[in-house]
Scaffold this motif. Structure first.
Motif, PDB file in Angstrom:
ATOM      1  N   TRP A 150      53.418  32.671  44.237  1.00  0.00           N
ATOM      2  CA  TRP A 150      52.222  33.176  43.567  1.00  0.00           C
ATOM      3  C   TRP A 150      51.536  32.038  42.815  1.00  0.00           C
ATOM      4  O   TRP A 150      52.198  31.160  42.253  1.00  0.00           O
ATOM      5  CB  TRP A 150      52.576  34.275  42.575  1.00  0.00           C
ATOM      6  N   LYS A 151      50.218  32.094  42.752  1.00  0.00           N
ATOM      7  CA  LYS A 151      49.475  31.065  42.007  1.00  0.00           C
ATOM      8  C   LYS A 151      49.642  31.257  40.500  1.00  0.00           C
ATOM      9  O   LYS A 151      49.650  30.304  39.736  1.00  0.00           O
ATOM     10  CB  LYS A 151      48.002  31.116  42.392  1.00  0.00           C
ATOM     11  N   GLY A 152      49.718  32.497  40.080  1.00  0.00           N
ATOM     12  CA  GLY A 152      49.940  32.813  38.674  1.00  0.00           C
ATOM     13  C   GLY A 152      50.799  34.064  38.579  1.00  0.00           C
ATOM     14  O   GLY A 152      50.831  34.878  39.508  1.00  0.00           O
ATOM     15  N   VAL A 153      51.470  34.221  37.455  1.00  0.00           N
ATOM     16  CA  VAL A 153      52.384  35.351  37.275  1.00  0.00           C
ATOM     17  C   VAL A 153      51.868  36.258  36.167  1.00  0.00           C
ATOM     18  O   VAL A 153      51.631  35.808  35.046  1.00  0.00           O
ATOM     19  CB  VAL A 153      53.810  34.877  36.929  1.00  0.00           C
ATOM     20  N   GLY A 154      51.677  37.524  36.488  1.00  0.00           N
ATOM     21  CA  GLY A 154      51.364  38.520  35.479  1.00  0.00           C
ATOM     22  C   GLY A 154      52.633  39.269  35.105  1.00  0.00           C
ATOM     23  O   GLY A 154      53.499  39.479  35.954  1.00  0.00           O
ATOM     24  N   VAL A 155      52.750  39.652  33.840  1.00  0.00           N
ATOM     25  CA  VAL A 155      53.955  40.354  33.383  1.00  0.00           C
ATOM     26  C   VAL A 155      53.553  41.532  32.497  1.00  0.00           C
ATOM     27  O   VAL A 155      52.828  41.366  31.520  1.00  0.00           O
ATOM     28  CB  VAL A 155      54.897  39.420  32.580  1.00  0.00           C
ATOM     29  N   SER A 188      46.595  37.653  40.302  1.00  0.00           N
ATOM     30  CA  SER A 188      45.354  38.121  40.942  1.00  0.00           C
ATOM     31  C   SER A 188      45.271  39.641  40.923  1.00  0.00           C
ATOM     32  O   SER A 188      44.175  40.216  40.878  1.00  0.00           O
ATOM     33  CB  SER A 188      45.276  37.617  42.385  1.00  0.00           C
ATOM     34  N   ALA A 189      46.404  40.350  40.979  1.00  0.00           N
ATOM     35  CA  ALA A 189      46.528  41.786  40.716  1.00  0.00           C
ATOM     36  C   ALA A 189      45.568  42.667  41.505  1.00  0.00           C
ATOM     37  O   ALA A 189      45.085  43.667  41.014  1.00  0.00           O
ATOM     38  CB  ALA A 189      46.362  42.055  39.215  1.00  0.00           C
ATOM     39  N   GLY A 190      45.284  42.272  42.763  1.00  0.00           N
ATOM     40  CA  GLY A 190      44.396  43.079  43.591  1.00  0.00           C
ATOM     41  C   GLY A 190      42.929  42.746  43.442  1.00  0.00           C
ATOM     42  O   GLY A 190      42.068  43.468  43.962  1.00  0.00           O
ATOM     43  N   GLU A 191      42.617  41.672  42.746  1.00  0.00           N
ATOM     44  CA  GLU A 191      41.226  41.292  42.518  1.00  0.00           C
ATOM     45  C   GLU A 191      40.474  41.112  43.835  1.00  0.00           C
ATOM     46  O   GLU A 191      40.980  40.526  44.789  1.00  0.00           O
ATOM     47  CB  GLU A 191      41.181  39.992  41.705  1.00  0.00           C
ATOM     48  N   ASN A 192      39.270  41.668  43.896  1.00  0.00           N
ATOM     49  CA  ASN A 192      38.393  41.595  45.073  1.00  0.00           C
ATOM     50  C   ASN A 192      38.943  42.363  46.275  1.00  0.00           C
ATOM     51  O   ASN A 192      38.518  42.135  47.401  1.00  0.00           O
ATOM     52  CB  ASN A 192      38.121  40.135  45.469  1.00  0.00           C
ATOM     53  N   TYR A 301      39.348  43.519  56.204  1.00  0.00           N
ATOM     54  CA  TYR A 301      40.527  42.810  55.684  1.00  0.00           C
ATOM     55  C   TYR A 301      40.565  42.742  54.156  1.00  0.00           C
ATOM     56  O   TYR A 301      41.307  41.954  53.574  1.00  0.00           O
ATOM     57  CB  TYR A 301      40.614  41.401  56.283  1.00  0.00           C
ATOM     58  N   LYS A 302      39.764  43.579  53.511  1.00  0.00           N
ATOM     59  CA  LYS A 302      39.760  43.658  52.046  1.00  0.00           C
ATOM     60  C   LYS A 302      39.901  45.105  51.583  1.00  0.00           C
ATOM     61  O   LYS A 302      39.625  45.406  50.424  1.00  0.00           O
ATOM     62  CB  LYS A 302      38.450  43.081  51.482  1.00  0.00           C
ATOM     63  N   THR A 303      40.336  45.999  52.464  1.00  0.00           N
ATOM     64  CA  THR A 303      40.322  47.422  52.158  1.00  0.00           C
ATOM     65  C   THR A 303      41.695  48.054  52.385  1.00  0.00           C
ATOM     66  O   THR A 303      42.287  47.906  53.449  1.00  0.00           O
ATOM     67  CB  THR A 303      39.284  48.156  53.025  1.00  0.00           C
ATOM     68  N   ALA A 435      47.723  45.635  48.006  1.00  0.00           N
ATOM     69  CA  ALA A 435      46.484  45.075  47.451  1.00  0.00           C
ATOM     70  C   ALA A 435      46.743  43.771  46.709  1.00  0.00           C
ATOM     71  O   ALA A 435      45.950  42.818  46.798  1.00  0.00           O
ATOM     72  CB  ALA A 435      45.824  46.096  46.526  1.00  0.00           C
ATOM     73  N   THR A 436      47.862  43.701  45.980  1.00  0.00           N
ATOM     74  CA  THR A 436      48.173  42.455  45.259  1.00  0.00           C
ATOM     75  C   THR A 436      48.517  41.332  46.229  1.00  0.00           C
ATOM     76  O   THR A 436      48.177  40.169  45.986  1.00  0.00           O
ATOM     77  CB  THR A 436      49.333  42.658  44.265  1.00  0.00           C
ATOM     78  N   LEU A 437      49.188  41.653  47.325  1.00  0.00           N
ATOM     79  CA  LEU A 437      49.488  40.629  48.335  1.00  0.00           C
ATOM     80  C   LEU A 437      48.206  40.126  48.985  1.00  0.00           C
ATOM     81  O   LEU A 437      48.052  38.926  49.240  1.00  0.00           O
ATOM     82  CB  LEU A 437      50.423  41.201  49.395  1.00  0.00           C
ATOM     83  N   MET A 438      47.279  41.032  49.241  1.00  0.00           N
ATOM     84  CA  MET A 438      46.017  40.643  49.867  1.00  0.00           C
ATOM     85  C   MET A 438      45.176  39.778  48.940  1.00  0.00           C
ATOM     86  O   MET A 438      44.538  38.811  49.382  1.00  0.00           O
ATOM     87  CB  MET A 438      45.249  41.897  50.285  1.00  0.00           C
ATOM     88  N   SER A 439      45.157  40.092  47.655  1.00  0.00           N
ATOM     89  CA  SER A 439      44.386  39.278  46.716  1.00  0.00           C
ATOM     90  C   SER A 439      45.021  37.910  46.526  1.00  0.00           C
ATOM     91  O   SER A 439      44.328  36.910  46.345  1.00  0.00           O
ATOM     92  CB  SER A 439      44.247  39.989  45.369  1.00  0.00           C
ATOM     93  N   GLU A 440      46.329  37.866  46.571  1.00  0.00           N
ATOM     94  CA  GLU A 440      47.038  36.602  46.378  1.00  0.00           C
ATOM     95  C   GLU A 440      46.929  35.703  47.605  1.00  0.00           C
ATOM     96  O   GLU A 440      47.009  34.479  47.502  1.00  0.00           O
ATOM     97  CB  GLU A 440      48.503  36.877  46.047  1.00  0.00           C
ATOM     98  N   HIS A 441      46.765  36.300  48.770  1.00  0.00           N
ATOM     99  CA  HIS A 441      46.675  35.533  50.027  1.00  0.00           C
ATOM    100  C   HIS A 441      45.347  35.860  50.711  1.00  0.00           C
ATOM    101  O   HIS A 441      45.317  36.378  51.832  1.00  0.00           O
ATOM    102  CB  HIS A 441      47.853  35.865  50.931  1.00  0.00           C
ATOM    103  N   SER A 442      44.271  35.517  50.035  1.00  0.00           N
ATOM    104  CA  SER A 442      42.937  35.851  50.540  1.00  0.00           C
ATOM    105  C   SER A 442      42.613  35.126  51.838  1.00  0.00           C
ATOM    106  O   SER A 442      41.679  35.508  52.545  1.00  0.00           O
ATOM    107  CB  SER A 442      41.880  35.526  49.478  1.00  0.00           C
ATOM    108  N   GLU A 443      43.372  34.084  52.143  1.00  0.00           N
ATOM    109  CA  GLU A 443      43.126  33.334  53.370  1.00  0.00           C
ATOM    110  C   GLU A 443      43.636  34.072  54.616  1.00  0.00           C
ATOM    111  O   GLU A 443      43.283  33.712  55.747  1.00  0.00           O
ATOM    112  CB  GLU A 443      43.799  31.952  53.284  1.00  0.00           C
TER     113      GLU A 443
END
Length: 681
Positions: A150-155, A188-192, A301-303, A435-443
């Motif tokens: 992960w690029k950043g960790v939320g807790v 990223s928590a599902g962002e976008n 790929y964003k839904t 959703a969190t996996l998709m936001s974290e791996h937007s590529e």
């Protein structure tokens, strides 16, 4: 674990790049050394005078600040603190924080030029930028990043079990002292990412969706009698007394700020009319809802879409309905949407072959179907058990927590907590993880197939009880498997115990405990006319994924090594060992014997002493004995070693192919037994 770490924002080496900032001014207050302050009688009077002097210096040098208006803002806030003990007046431009003996610490907002001037004052010992300390925690963020990528960790600290279970490996109080209630997730928590929930009704006005500056959370349409009506309100709750708050709680599980998984994902509610007599939704409204989603709400790929409903259909008599239903599902997934559906709460199979019925949409191929696991009390049990009421079956792809406490808002606008159970909530939890996996791996262009592969790979396998062996047995996980103890006390090692390492003379076994790694040996030697031997007597090496094996050097003429596997299979790297020894000892013979009762491999290596006055003597080619029961070979797969292939006309060994023969035989046997590969350090 994660000790408090201090880091200065900047230091003296960076003076030219320092911006206006808060500084700590360390002052000698003269209580022990009076030479600087002969006229000072009281320490507090002295300190007040210093504060006023520095305040005047700041005002005189206001033009040295990059942002002078900041000083005005600071001074305006001074009224909050205009009187303190032993001080006649306090300004937020500079004030006292601490005094002990002859040392006082002042706090001030300074420019770069002022820092140099203040350091030159006789009574100032030092002037340093404020520093920051990381709070001591029971987890190590860098370890989590390394494992999860992960690029950043939320807790979410000390949160609810239905969340914390998503980011743990299978825990055991044999490894940790206290269960870790934290929920760890990609920052990223599902962002976008758009999450579409088709359900009974929604209310996005309550606190769980208050971060509207970061995302969209609103009702999108209302479907009744197959007709969609566009709405843009945040409140489209259902009035049905039987199903009230169902959609609200489903949305909370998917993306609520406190109780949900993807708290930065956009949430779009598709409200479906509820039959007031049956408390259920009509087929025509489901079809209309799917059509609306396909036509208006899919971002490729964003839904992520969640359906927390289902019905048993007769897959022969209701084929026309199912065909159209599935075509809409396939159209949505072809456009780049990923659909999750609840497995149902009938406590039975999702497919009933006797009555030719199956639960849909769960049973459609392009739907990820989610079953439920009872949330245990971690203080007494780590039993991941399929919930009694959760359906199961070969088309249930994955399982998630079945019961949880979620939030909704009552008619008076007060947030209320509600204890809920059902795969209706297991499904949106899993959709939230997606959703969190998709936001974290937007590529990555996630499709249903790719997402299911990811969830399967990350999930905890074969840990759920009460599921038939032939069915999928996977518990949802978001990629973090390290188990931490909430009080930082551990009894094991590795990911089972906070990623702790073992002492240098031990290794971490597969079951997560430190084991001794000792190789006792006897250096005694005996000499005969033909052979010199150095024997490692009864050498036992327990092997796991981190074991380092140390073999004798090339100067040893005869060696016996006994290796015991703790993995129920004989390890793979024997070929590498043999090849290494053969490279240094080209005239050796090797015998491998697999001992069924002890799961032990004994390797005997002998080298004959070559008489310089004679040709190289024949070498015993040995044999390879393998118990048939252990490797389960078919009769027609048995190999017969024809020794004539390896002897010349005089019966001597053909040395040019001896090494190749030994390697090939060992490789074949290892391959047939499908030994488990290990990593050696």
């Amino acid at each position: 674990m994660n000790w408090m770490a201090y880091s200065y924002v900047m230091n003296d080496k960076d003076d030219d790049q320092i911006k206006d900032n808060y500084y700590m001014i360390f002052v000698n207050n003269g209580s022990k050394k009076k030479q600087f302050f002969e006229k000072r009688q009281e320490t507090h009077v002295l300190i007040n005078n210093i504060v006023h002097d520095l305040q005047g210096l700041i005002i005189e040098n206001i033009d040295t600040y990059k942002d002078p208006e900041k000083l005005v803002e600071i001074e305006k806030s001074s009224s909050k603190y205009n009187k303190r003990e032993n001080e006649s007046w306090i300004s937020n431009l500079v004030y006292t924080v601490s005094t002990v003996e002859d040392s006082t610490v002042l706090y001030a907002y300074l420019s770069n030029d002022l820092v140099r001037k203040i350091k030159a004052i006789a009574y100032v010992k030092d002037c340093l930028p404020d520093s920051y300390a990381e709070l001591a925690t029971n987890y190590n963020e860098e370890d989590i990043k390394k494992e999860t990528k992960w690029k950043g960790v939320g807790v979410k600290e000390y949160t609810h079990m239905h969340l914390s279970l998503l980011s743990q490996g299978k825990f055991s109080l044999d490894h940790i002292d206290q269960y870790d209630y934290n929920y760890y997730y990609p920052a990223s928590a599902g962002e976008n990412i758009d999450m579409i929930i088709m359900d009974s009704g929604f209310n996005f006005n309550h606190s769980e969706f208050s971060n509207t500056n970061d995302r969209i959370a609103r009702c999108s349409t209302f479907i009744k009698d197959g007709i969609p009506v566009d709405i843009s309100d945040k409140d489209c709750r259902s009035d049905d007394i039987y199903i009230k708050n169902h959609g609200e709680c489903v949305a909370d599980a998917a993306g609520g700020l406190d109780r949900g998984v993807a708290n930065k994902a956009n949430i779009y509610g598709v409200k479906i009319d509820i039959d007031p007599l049956l408390g259920s939704i009509k087929y025509i409204d489901i079809i209309a809802g799917l059509q609306y989603i396909s036509d208006h709400l899919i971002r490729p790929y964003k839904t992520v879409i969640n359906f927390s409903f289902g019905k048993y259909y007769h897959y022969e008599e209701q084929k026309s309905e199912l065909d159209h239903y599935e075509k809409l599902i396939n159209e949505i997934t072809t456009k780049g949407g990923i659909i999750f559906a609840a497995a149902g709460n009938h406590g039975s199979g999702t497919v009933k072959e006797a009555s030719k019925e199956a639960l849909y949409p769960c049973s459609f191929e392009n739907v990820i179907c989610v079953g439920g696991v009872e949330v245990m009390d971690p203080n007494t049990s780590n039993d991941y058990r399929k919930a009694v009421d959760s359906n199961h079956g070969s088309n249930v792809n994955i399982y998630a927590p079945f019961d949880m406490d979620l939030l909704y808002q009552d008619s008076n606008g007060v947030d209320k907590e509600k204890s809920v159970e059902g795969t209706s909530f297991s499904s949106p939890l899993t959709a939230g993880v997606a959703a969190t996996l998709m936001s974290e791996h937007s590529e990555i262009k996630f499709t249903t197939e790719i997402m299911l592969t990811w969830l399967t790979e990350l999930g905890l396998k074969d840990i759920i009880s009460n599921i038939p062996k032939e069915e999928n047995n996977i518990f949802i996980n978001n990629g973090k498997h390290i188990n931490y103890s909430s009080n930082d006390i551990y009894y094991g090692c590795g990911i089972h115990s906070g990623n702790l390492e073992c002492p240098s003379n031990e290794y971490c076994s597969e079951d997560g405990f430190c084991r001794n790694l000792e190789i006792p040996y006897n250096n005694s030697t005996t000499t005969t006319t033909t052979t010199t031997e150095i024997m490692l007597q009864s050498t036992i090496i327990e092997m796991n994924t981190t074991t380092t094996l140390v073999f004798p050097t090339s100067t040893i003429e005869a060696t016996m090594i006994e290796v015991t596997s703790t993995l129920n299979t004989i390890p793979n790297p024997v070929e590498t060992m043999v090849e290494s020894i053969m490279n240094d000892n080209p005239t050796i013979s090797i015998t491998l014997t697999f001992m069924e009762s002890y799961d032990t491999i004994t390797t005997s290596i002998e080298e004959d002493i070559i008489d310089e006055e004679t040709d190289t003597p024949p070498i015993d080619v040995g044999d390879i004995e393998i118990e048939e029961d252990e490797i389960d070979l078919e009769e027609d797969e048995e190999e017969v070693i024809d020794l004539d292939l390896y002897l010349d006309e005089e019966g001597n060994e053909r040395h040019e192919i001896n090494e190749y023969r030994i390697k090939t035989l060992i490789a074949k046997k290892i391959m047939k037994m499908q030994w488990k590969s290990l990593y050696y350090q």
